[in-house]
Design a protein around this motif. Structure first.
Motif, PDB file in Angstrom:
ATOM      1  N   ILE A 178       1.444  -9.795  -2.227  1.00  0.00           N
ATOM      2  CA  ILE A 178       0.392  -8.897  -2.412  1.00  0.00           C
ATOM      3  C   ILE A 178       0.972  -7.787  -3.411  1.00  0.00           C
ATOM      4  CG2 ILE A 178      -1.583  -7.616  -1.868  1.00  0.00           C
ATOM      5  CD1 ILE A 178      -1.391  -9.314   0.747  1.00  0.00           C
ATOM      6  N   LYS A 179       0.598  -7.482  -4.426  1.00  0.00           N
ATOM      7  CA  LYS A 179       1.081  -6.408  -5.353  1.00  0.00           C
ATOM      8  C   LYS A 179       0.131  -5.245  -5.696  1.00  0.00           C
ATOM      9  CE  LYS A 179       4.339  -5.069  -8.179  1.00  0.00           C
ATOM     10  NZ  LYS A 179       5.429  -4.136  -7.622  1.00  0.00           N
ATOM     11  N   ASN A 180       0.406  -3.885  -5.430  1.00  0.00           N
ATOM     12  CA  ASN A 180      -0.542  -2.987  -5.878  1.00  0.00           C
ATOM     13  C   ASN A 180       0.581  -1.779  -6.484  1.00  0.00           C
ATOM     14  OD1 ASN A 180      -3.092  -3.242  -4.848  1.00  0.00           O
ATOM     15  ND2 ASN A 180      -2.218  -3.538  -2.941  1.00  0.00           N
ATOM     16  N   ASP A 181       0.279  -1.310  -7.574  1.00  0.00           N
ATOM     17  CA  ASP A 181       1.141  -0.462  -8.271  1.00  0.00           C
ATOM     18  C   ASP A 181       0.591   1.082  -7.860  1.00  0.00           C
ATOM     19  OD1 ASP A 181       2.788  -1.870  -9.794  1.00  0.00           O
ATOM     20  OD2 ASP A 181       1.380  -2.309 -11.306  1.00  0.00           O
ATOM     21  N   PRO A 211       5.188   1.846  -0.144  1.00  0.00           N
ATOM     22  CA  PRO A 211       6.162   0.799   0.149  1.00  0.00           C
ATOM     23  C   PRO A 211       5.546  -0.796   0.219  1.00  0.00           C
ATOM     24  CG  PRO A 211       5.955   2.369   2.007  1.00  0.00           C
ATOM     25  CD  PRO A 211       4.708   2.373   1.049  1.00  0.00           C
ATOM     26  N   THR A 212       6.763  -1.711   0.044  1.00  0.00           N
ATOM     27  CA  THR A 212       6.591  -3.280  -0.116  1.00  0.00           C
ATOM     28  C   THR A 212       6.908  -3.634   1.344  1.00  0.00           C
ATOM     29  OG1 THR A 212       6.904  -3.248  -2.490  1.00  0.00           O
ATOM     30  CG2 THR A 212       7.018  -5.316  -1.182  1.00  0.00           C
ATOM     31  N   HIS A 213       6.267  -4.243   2.050  1.00  0.00           N
ATOM     32  CA  HIS A 213       6.394  -4.647   3.299  1.00  0.00           C
ATOM     33  C   HIS A 213       6.896  -6.170   3.334  1.00  0.00           C
ATOM     34  CE1 HIS A 213       4.997  -0.904   4.547  1.00  0.00           C
ATOM     35  NE2 HIS A 213       3.988  -1.133   3.814  1.00  0.00           N
ATOM     36  N   LEU A 247       3.039  -6.339  -0.306  1.00  0.00           N
ATOM     37  CA  LEU A 247       3.849  -7.323   0.661  1.00  0.00           C
ATOM     38  C   LEU A 247       4.560  -8.382  -0.298  1.00  0.00           C
ATOM     39  CD1 LEU A 247       3.454  -8.128   3.779  1.00  0.00           C
ATOM     40  CD2 LEU A 247       2.087  -9.714   3.061  1.00  0.00           C
ATOM     41  N   LYS A 248       5.470  -8.836   0.583  1.00  0.00           N
ATOM     42  CA  LYS A 248       6.270  -9.977   0.145  1.00  0.00           C
ATOM     43  C   LYS A 248       6.504 -10.851   1.256  1.00  0.00           C
ATOM     44  CE  LYS A 248       7.890  -9.299  -4.048  1.00  0.00           C
ATOM     45  NZ  LYS A 248       7.567 -10.018  -5.043  1.00  0.00           N
ATOM     46  N   TYR A 249       6.055 -12.196   0.959  1.00  0.00           N
ATOM     47  CA  TYR A 249       6.182 -13.208   2.119  1.00  0.00           C
ATOM     48  C   TYR A 249       7.082 -13.966   2.082  1.00  0.00           C
ATOM     49  CZ  TYR A 249       3.587 -16.505   5.443  1.00  0.00           C
ATOM     50  OH  TYR A 249       3.119 -17.191   6.588  1.00  0.00           O
ATOM     51  N   TYR A 250       8.009 -14.204   2.963  1.00  0.00           N
ATOM     52  CA  TYR A 250       9.046 -15.330   3.056  1.00  0.00           C
ATOM     53  C   TYR A 250       9.157 -16.157   4.183  1.00  0.00           C
ATOM     54  CZ  TYR A 250      10.977 -11.634   0.099  1.00  0.00           C
ATOM     55  OH  TYR A 250      11.273 -10.427  -0.781  1.00  0.00           O
ATOM     56  N   LYS A 251       9.865 -17.350   3.896  1.00  0.00           N
ATOM     57  CA  LYS A 251       9.684 -18.458   4.979  1.00  0.00           C
ATOM     58  C   LYS A 251      11.236 -18.733   5.065  1.00  0.00           C
ATOM     59  CE  LYS A 251       7.078 -22.380   5.400  1.00  0.00           C
ATOM     60  NZ  LYS A 251       6.112 -23.403   5.238  1.00  0.00           N
TER      61      LYS A 251
END
Ligand SMILES: C[S@@+](CC[C@H](N)C(=O)[O-])C[C@H]1O[C@@H](n2cnc3c(N)ncnc32)[C@H](O)[C@@H]1O
Length: 655
Positions: free
Chosen positions: A63-66, A70-72, A527-531
């Protein structure tokens, strides 16, 4: 007795004591005090055979917002592997860890994962709650994860752990071992539910509280105090009107005290002002802790059969009045009397006082149901409670906060809410497994809601519970009581759907207990999502060259996370570039040099400071001269440093 014999006797006594001391010292040296449990391997240890964990980005969930917020980070996978990766990316970088692990109640989702002793007996029945190894399973599971987590804390960092009585004692000893007893700060008792709210009818004692352990990483953590603002006059709302001119006079010690019987005075409560009194109940430490308390105990306690008497005592107290009023107790049912204090003359305006180790969050826990727009019945913690934990754990508004038992993601919600309150830049890292699809259906949707906004609908249960238990001013409101009483009974549990249906049919709508929906604005943020995933064919200790090459190839996300440059801007078969608003991470992950020139050209074009990661079989780069002309550049190598951290972990955990 002769002098010599006396001396001899003393010498003998000294010798005896010395021997005893020696024995005691030896005992201390050799004694093993602490927890002993049977180490139980987890299922994944056999399934993944300690392969090399890495993180893969799930791009469609970003999810990207300019918005400069912060990016969680949300990591899906077993937290053992997520923590292993974080040991590379976040060693000593975390300010605060909050976890709310499975409590091992037998019904909270903690599974005995060992393949040798399965969670179900062959006939299909559950392994009972009193299974002799239940604490060993839990301790094996927790000890590995806490060990990994402790490496992540900054020296001034803290860890807070929610727990209940099932594993409190075990956890305390385990944490004393991992974080050291000298770093134990306290255990808070947290009120989480009302005494009357029975959860399970079959319990001998009703648990209204839970525990919260606080450990610091090292003495570099400075205890955070609560500020008590004494400048407020909010409580100064009482004034006294004397209705007679010549009250009775009695001597109490050296003081001539005026005594007003009931009806000879009036106490008026009105708007606060600096000329009025605060009413103080004479109980607990106040009885002996100040001159008014002591005066009361010495002279007035014996008169406590006289109800509602007002005593005016001259020359007492540090306020603008040259007297102090005392009021005897109201009736037989009341234990204590009061005194009336004016605004102190010599008060410190703002005082720092310690937090109490009892926290009452009953109300917040009552209202937690639909927080974040999702329902989660597996220990969801209220946002207000977690925000409070931040306030006692770190004053750093740029803190990195980790929750590796994220569940519904409440910690992420709390971080974004707190940032929006105090303009902070805290970043959260959440880790959760995907059992029962929780990562996909609960954690991620909630974080998305909190970022983007959502419509919050409270369920009937919450709305009913929001009503007072014994509504005084709506005593004629039989429908509310009826609904509420139904809820509190087993009948409700059985008839839940029927009652819900009745409510839906507007039966109680006139009382406003039909569901309320409201729009909650999102906080923005990204947000960045990782696996978690695995590379290589061999175990960590015997990684082959092929395994190492694969690790380098798949290390991109780890490096991006380590540098907090989370946005991938370019990726080829040989290299990757990541960035944030301030810097760039460039990774050349192949041994073959085919694309090195192109890579070099691209690195030269970058306008921001660069962290460069280059493939090398050892720990040092063979290319240092190649980049000397580029300013603001640091060179590191892959994959060896990652592998070394994994090896250390493997050795510690399996030691
Ligand atoms: C008690 S809940 C946490 C609830 C959370 N504090 C909240 O407010 O929603 C514990 C969570 O840990 C997760 N969990 C259990 N074992 C795990 C593991 N090995 N790795 C990652 N997550 C795990 C479970 O899925 C569960 O959702």
């Amino acid at each position: 007795m002769s002098k010599l014999t006396k001396e001899q006797e003393l010498l003998n006594e000294i010798e005896k004591l010395q021997k005893q001391l020696e024995i005691a010292n030896n005992r201390v040296k050799t004694a093993k005090y602490g927890l002993v449990w049977m180490e139980v391997p987890e299922a994944f240890e056999q399934e993944t055979e300690n392969q090399l964990p890495v993180l893969d980005e799930v791009k469609e969930k970003a999810i990207k917002n300019d918005d400069d917020k912060p990016t969680h980070i949300l990591i899906e996978g077993d937290n053992y592997h997520a923590l292993t990766c974080l040991n590379y990316t976040h060693k000593e970088k975390i300010d605060l860890i909050y976890i709310d692990p499975p409590y091992n109640t037998g019904s909270d989702g903690f599974r005995y994962r060992d393949k040798r002793v399965v969670e179900k007996f062959p006939d299909g029945t559950d392994v009972p709650k009193d299974h002799p190894l239940r604490h060993s399973y839990w301790l094996s599971f927790m000890s590995k994860r806490l060990e990994l987590a402790s490496n992540l804390l900054k020296p001034e960092g803290v860890i807070l752990i929610s727990i209940n009585e099932e594993e409190y004692s075990q956890l305390k000893l385990l944490c004393d071992k991992i974080f050291q007893e000298s770093n134990y700060m306290t255990s808070f008792t947290v009120k989480v539910r009302h005494e009357d709210r029975i959860l399970k009818g079959d319990k001998d004692y009703h648990e209204t509280t839970e525990q919260l352990l606080l450990y610091r990483k090292s003495p570099r953590f400075k205890t955070i105090k609560r500020l008590q603002d004494n400048t407020s006059i909010d409580k100064y709302v009482y004034s006294v009107e004397e209705l007679i001119d010549s009250p009775e006079k009695v001597m109490m010690g050296s003081k001539e005290v005026l005594v007003f019987k009931p009806h000879e005075y009036k106490i008026i409560k009105s708007e606060p002002s600096a000329e009025k009194f605060q009413k103080i109940n004479i109980r607990g430490s106040i009885k002996e802790g100040n001159s008014s308390g002591r005066f009361h105990m010495q002279y007035l306690e014996e008169k406590n059969h006289l109800f509602n008497y007002l005593y005016k005592v001259p020359n007492m107290g540090d306020d603008m009045f040259d007297y102090r009023y005392f009021l005897s107790r109201k009736s037989e049912d009341n234990l204590n009397g009061f005194y009336f204090q004016g605004v102190p003359l010599s008060k410190d305006d703002i005082k720092e006082v310690p937090y109490p180790n009892y926290l009452d969050f009953e109300e917040a826990f009552n209202n937690v149901g639909y927080e974040g727009g999702i329902e989660f019945r597996n220990g969801k913690k209220p946002v207000d409670f977690i925000k409070f934990l931040f306030s006692i754990g770190t004053i750093n508004k740029d803190a990195v906060i980790l929750d590796f038992f994220a569940g519904s993601g409440s910690t992420g919600h709390a971080v974004m809410e707190q940032n929006s309150i105090d303009k902070g830049n805290r970043q959260v890292i959440l880790c959760t497994n995907n059992e029962n699809n929780i990562a996909h259906e609960i954690t991620y949707p909630r974080i998305k809601n909190v970022i983007c906004g959502y419509s919050q609908t409270k369920n009937q249960k919450e709305i009913l519970f929001e009503l007072p238990l014994n509504p005084k001013n709506i005593s004629d409101n039989t429908a509310i009581l009826e609904a509420k009483n139904k809820f509190l009974t087993d009948e409700f549990k059985v008839r839940y759907n029927e009652i819900k249906e009745e409510v839906r049919k507007d039966k109680y709508s006139i009382y406003g207990i039909i569901s309320k929906a409201s729009n909650v604005k999102g906080f923005g943020n990204s947000l960045k999502y990782y696996k978690t995933s695995f590379v290589g064919k061999n175990n960590i200790l015997s990684a082959s060259d092929e395994d190492k090459s694969l690790l380098a190839h798949k290390a991109g996300c780890l490096l991006a996370i380590a540098e907090n440059t989370l946005d991938e801007i370019e990726a080829t078969q040989f290299f990757q570039f990541f960035e944030n608003s301030e810097k760039v991470t460039a990774v050349y992950f192949k041994e073959e040099m085919d694309e090195m020139n192109t890579f070099l050209q691209k690195v030269e074009e970058v306008q921001k400071p660069i962290s460069l990661y280059l493939f090398s079989w050892g720990n040092s780069s063979d290319f240092e001269g190649l980049f000397d002309h580029i300013p603001n550049l640091t060179i590191k190598t892959i994959p060896q440093p990652i592998l070394e951290i994994y090896k250390n972990i493997y050795n510690i955990i399996t030691a």
